[in-house]
Scaffold this active site. Structure first.
Site, PDB file in Angstrom:
ATOM      1  N   LEU A 129       0.814  -1.207   0.000  1.00 36.61           N
ATOM      2  CA  LEU A 129       0.000   0.000   0.000  1.00 36.61           C
ATOM      3  C   LEU A 129       0.846   1.256   0.000  1.00 36.61           C
ATOM      4  O   LEU A 129       1.912   1.305   0.612  1.00 36.61           O
ATOM      5  CB  LEU A 129      -0.898   0.016   1.237  1.00 36.61           C
ATOM      6  CG  LEU A 129      -1.886  -1.130   1.353  1.00 36.61           C
ATOM      7  CD1 LEU A 129      -2.543  -1.120   2.724  1.00 36.61           C
ATOM      8  CD2 LEU A 129      -2.932  -1.042   0.264  1.00 36.61           C
ATOM      9  N   ASP A 184      -6.697  -3.103  10.031  1.00 35.08           N
ATOM     10  CA  ASP A 184      -5.233  -3.074  10.103  1.00 35.08           C
ATOM     11  C   ASP A 184      -4.608  -2.086   9.124  1.00 35.08           C
ATOM     12  O   ASP A 184      -3.445  -1.751   9.249  1.00 35.08           O
ATOM     13  CB  ASP A 184      -4.625  -4.471   9.949  1.00 35.08           C
ATOM     14  CG  ASP A 184      -5.094  -5.231   8.731  1.00 35.08           C
ATOM     15  OD1 ASP A 184      -6.035  -4.787   8.048  1.00 35.08           O
ATOM     16  OD2 ASP A 184      -4.519  -6.293   8.463  1.00 35.08           O
TER      17      ASP A 184
END
Length: 193
Positions: free
Chosen positions: A9, A91
């Site tokens: 990410l 998360d």
């Protein structure tokens, strides 16, 4: 064997694909198509290996609900508990402005109903312009927009277009006939239970 893959990410607040380790849509599409081909080939030879994302797609194709949050189309909220007792809704969102409370002074019921958890769930739904675009897509039933993290342009943003939309569309179009075939076999074997 059970496997799960999560794309690298872009850090929250950074420009998409700015970091060298982040997957571009082209690389992500190539990865999905290649890995799915290997998975499907193993499945057809009776050498099944569980890959969570593909398992969920097969469940959807078989008419069963997915269990993985990124395949639902919205966030239900998870509990991520840090060492100090702080709890976050996902998360991918363990940042101060998404903290929902602490297990040291709140029950899980209270945490699930905390204002920040409710805000997190509500903001994971599509913005109206994106929802219409996606609902008209022929593979929406498989995609459902994907993970909120890939549809979020800022920490507090409302879910919009998935940054991997084109890559996912191409992948789903490639995988759909195989998923339908696997779903048919899986239904006969009691896959969805």
């Amino acid at each position: 064997m059970y496997l799960q893959f999560i794309p690298c990410l872009t850090p929250l607040g950074a420009e998409r694909f700015e970091a060298a380790h982040c997957l571009t849509p082209e690389l992500y599409e190539r990865f999905l198509v290649t890995l799915f081909g290997l998975w499907q080939s193993d499945f057809s030879r009776g050498q099944y290996i569980s890959i969570r994302f593909f398992d969920n797609l097969a469940r959807i194709a078989a008419g069963y609900p997915p269990e993985q949050c990124g395949t639902l189309g919205f966030c239900t909220g998870q509990f991520v508990v840090e060492a100090d007792g702080s709890v976050f809704p996902c998360d991918f969102y363990c940042v101060d402005n998404w903290k929902i409370g602490s297990i040291l002074n709140s029950s899980f019921y209270e945490l699930y109903n905390a204002p920040n958890m409710q805000k997190f769930r509500e903001s994971s739904h599509y913005a109206s312009s994106t929802e219409n675009k996606c609902r008209d897509c022929k593979v929406y039933y498989l995609c459902r927009g994907g993970c909120r993290r890939d549809r979020d342009n800022s920490i507090d943003g409302v879910a919009g277009d998935n940054v991997y939309c084109g890559a996912l569309y191409n992948f789903y179009c490639y995988a759909e006939p195989y998923l339908k075939e696997i779903a048919g076999q899986a239904r006969n074997d009691g896959f969805g239970g």
